[in-house]
Motif scaffolding. Structure first.
Motif, PDB file in Angstrom:
ATOM      1  N   LYS A 153       0.814  -1.213   0.000  1.00 56.02           N
ATOM      2  CA  LYS A 153       0.000   0.000   0.000  1.00 56.02           C
ATOM      3  C   LYS A 153       0.851   1.268   0.000  1.00 56.02           C
ATOM      4  O   LYS A 153       0.526   2.231  -0.669  1.00 56.02           O
ATOM      5  N   ASP A 154       1.962   1.273   0.726  1.00 49.31           N
ATOM      6  CA  ASP A 154       2.757   2.490   0.837  1.00 49.31           C
ATOM      7  C   ASP A 154       4.209   2.317   0.407  1.00 49.31           C
ATOM      8  O   ASP A 154       5.011   3.228   0.553  1.00 49.31           O
ATOM      9  N   LEU A 155       4.556   1.147  -0.149  1.00 48.60           N
ATOM     10  CA  LEU A 155       5.946   0.860  -0.449  1.00 48.60           C
ATOM     11  C   LEU A 155       6.049  -0.188  -1.560  1.00 48.60           C
ATOM     12  O   LEU A 155       5.264  -1.125  -1.594  1.00 48.60           O
ATOM     13  N   ALA A 156       7.019  -0.013  -2.448  1.00 55.51           N
ATOM     14  CA  ALA A 156       7.337  -1.036  -3.453  1.00 55.51           C
ATOM     15  C   ALA A 156       8.764  -1.496  -3.176  1.00 55.51           C
ATOM     16  O   ALA A 156       9.649  -0.674  -2.924  1.00 55.51           O
ATOM     17  N   VAL A 157       8.982  -2.826  -3.199  1.00 55.07           N
ATOM     18  CA  VAL A 157      10.282  -3.371  -2.831  1.00 55.07           C
ATOM     19  C   VAL A 157      10.738  -4.381  -3.878  1.00 55.07           C
ATOM     20  O   VAL A 157       9.971  -5.271  -4.264  1.00 55.07           O
ATOM     21  N   PHE A 158      11.989  -4.244  -4.321  1.00 52.68           N
ATOM     22  CA  PHE A 158      12.637  -5.221  -5.181  1.00 52.68           C
ATOM     23  C   PHE A 158      13.723  -5.859  -4.325  1.00 52.68           C
ATOM     24  O   PHE A 158      14.708  -5.211  -3.963  1.00 52.68           O
ATOM     25  N   SER A 159      13.537  -7.126  -3.956  1.00 53.01           N
ATOM     26  CA  SER A 159      14.481  -7.827  -3.085  1.00 53.01           C
ATOM     27  C   SER A 159      15.383  -8.716  -3.931  1.00 53.01           C
ATOM     28  O   SER A 159      14.929  -9.375  -4.855  1.00 53.01           O
ATOM     29  N   VAL A 160      16.660  -8.760  -3.553  1.00 48.19           N
ATOM     30  CA  VAL A 160      17.654  -9.540  -4.276  1.00 48.19           C
ATOM     31  C   VAL A 160      18.201 -10.619  -3.347  1.00 48.19           C
ATOM     32  O   VAL A 160      18.520 -10.347  -2.188  1.00 48.19           O
ATOM     33  N   PHE A 161      18.310 -11.850  -3.874  1.00 50.28           N
ATOM     34  CA  PHE A 161      18.745 -12.983  -3.071  1.00 50.28           C
ATOM     35  C   PHE A 161      19.971 -13.653  -3.690  1.00 50.28           C
ATOM     36  O   PHE A 161      20.106 -13.711  -4.904  1.00 50.28           O
ATOM     37  N   LYS A 162      20.824 -14.195  -2.835  1.00 54.50           N
ATOM     38  CA  LYS A 162      21.906 -15.075  -3.291  1.00 54.50           C
ATOM     39  C   LYS A 162      21.328 -16.471  -3.499  1.00 54.50           C
ATOM     40  O   LYS A 162      21.589 -17.136  -4.471  1.00 54.50           O
ATOM     41  N   ARG A 163      20.510 -16.894  -2.540  1.00 52.13           N
ATOM     42  CA  ARG A 163      19.750 -18.145  -2.645  1.00 52.13           C
ATOM     43  C   ARG A 163      18.320 -17.828  -2.251  1.00 52.13           C
ATOM     44  O   ARG A 163      18.082 -17.027  -1.356  1.00 52.13           O
ATOM     45  N   GLY A 177      16.122 -19.302  -0.533  1.00 51.71           N
ATOM     46  CA  GLY A 177      15.661 -19.647   0.813  1.00 51.71           C
ATOM     47  C   GLY A 177      16.208 -18.749   1.908  1.00 51.71           C
ATOM     48  O   GLY A 177      15.913 -18.951   3.077  1.00 51.71           O
ATOM     49  N   GLU A 178      17.007 -17.754   1.548  1.00 46.96           N
ATOM     50  CA  GLU A 178      17.641 -16.908   2.548  1.00 46.96           C
ATOM     51  C   GLU A 178      16.971 -15.549   2.636  1.00 46.96           C
ATOM     52  O   GLU A 178      16.039 -15.243   1.904  1.00 46.96           O
ATOM     53  N   MET A 179      17.504 -14.747   3.546  1.00 48.61           N
ATOM     54  CA  MET A 179      17.085 -13.351   3.636  1.00 48.61           C
ATOM     55  C   MET A 179      17.626 -12.614   2.405  1.00 48.61           C
ATOM     56  O   MET A 179      18.663 -13.001   1.870  1.00 48.61           O
ATOM     57  N   PRO A 180      16.957 -11.559   1.980  1.00 42.63           N
ATOM     58  CA  PRO A 180      17.477 -10.831   0.810  1.00 42.63           C
ATOM     59  C   PRO A 180      18.810 -10.147   1.127  1.00 42.63           C
ATOM     60  O   PRO A 180      19.003  -9.632   2.228  1.00 42.63           O
ATOM     61  N   VAL A 219      18.739  -0.935   0.792  1.00 43.07           N
ATOM     62  CA  VAL A 219      18.881  -1.391   2.174  1.00 43.07           C
ATOM     63  C   VAL A 219      19.552  -2.760   2.153  1.00 43.07           C
ATOM     64  O   VAL A 219      19.199  -3.619   1.343  1.00 43.07           O
ATOM     65  N   ASN A 220      20.526  -2.974   3.072  1.00 48.67           N
ATOM     66  CA  ASN A 220      21.189  -4.272   3.110  1.00 48.67           C
ATOM     67  C   ASN A 220      20.445  -5.253   4.012  1.00 48.67           C
ATOM     68  O   ASN A 220      19.377  -4.942   4.546  1.00 48.67           O
ATOM     69  N   THR A 221      21.020  -6.438   4.216  1.00 45.51           N
ATOM     70  CA  THR A 221      20.387  -7.495   4.998  1.00 45.51           C
ATOM     71  C   THR A 221      20.097  -7.069   6.429  1.00 45.51           C
ATOM     72  O   THR A 221      19.100  -7.463   7.015  1.00 45.51           O
ATOM     73  N   HIS A 222      20.980  -6.245   6.995  1.00 42.86           N
ATOM     74  CA  HIS A 222      20.848  -5.834   8.392  1.00 42.86           C
ATOM     75  C   HIS A 222      19.923  -4.639   8.582  1.00 42.86           C
ATOM     76  O   HIS A 222      19.747  -4.172   9.705  1.00 42.86           O
TER      77      HIS A 222
END
Length: 133
Positions: free
Chosen positions: A69-79, A81-84, A104-107
């Protein structure tokens, strides 16, 4: 059976000076459920160009796109099943302040933020480093 009196021919239910109000159904739906924030075609082109380059280098392997609703996110993964590894976010509410785009990074640390997506994506450009023996 109802508690309402029967209507006579030519009368309406509006009483006490109330007049019926005509509401456009599109306006009503948008006020109840606004459209999500999305990436435009040129924004996706820029993001996918970086993504393709990083996949070619073997650093990234998967991605996900979320339109909220208020944000669009493109997440990138190494695998998958992991966190982006990284999230490229578009938040229009911050457009007048710090800039709508951020990486934004993983942390959860914001690596770069700005008004221009091309400038924000420069965080992924690698600089050559001199290595001495």
């Amino acid at each position: 059976m109802t508690d309402q009196p029967d209507l006579r021919r030519g009368s309406n239910r509006a009483t006490d000076g109330d007049t019926p109000v005509v509401v456009d159904i599109r306006d009503y739906k948008q006020s109840k459920d606004p459209l999500p924030v999305t990436f435009h075609r040129r924004e996706l082109d820029a993001i996918l160009w970086i993504y393709g380059r990083m996949v070619g280098e073997g650093e990234w392997r998967d991605y996900a796109i979320d339109h909220m609703k208020d944000l669009a996110v493109f997440s990138v993964f190494k695998r998958s099943g992991e966190m982006p590894l990284f999230r490229i976010e578009k938040n229009p509410k911050l457009a007048a302040k710090q800039g709508a785009y951020s990486v934004v990074n993983t942390h959860g640390q914001i690596l770069k933020r700005g008004h221009d997506l091309q400038q924000v994506l420069k965080v992924f450009n690698k600089s050559l480093k001199l290595v001495e023996k």
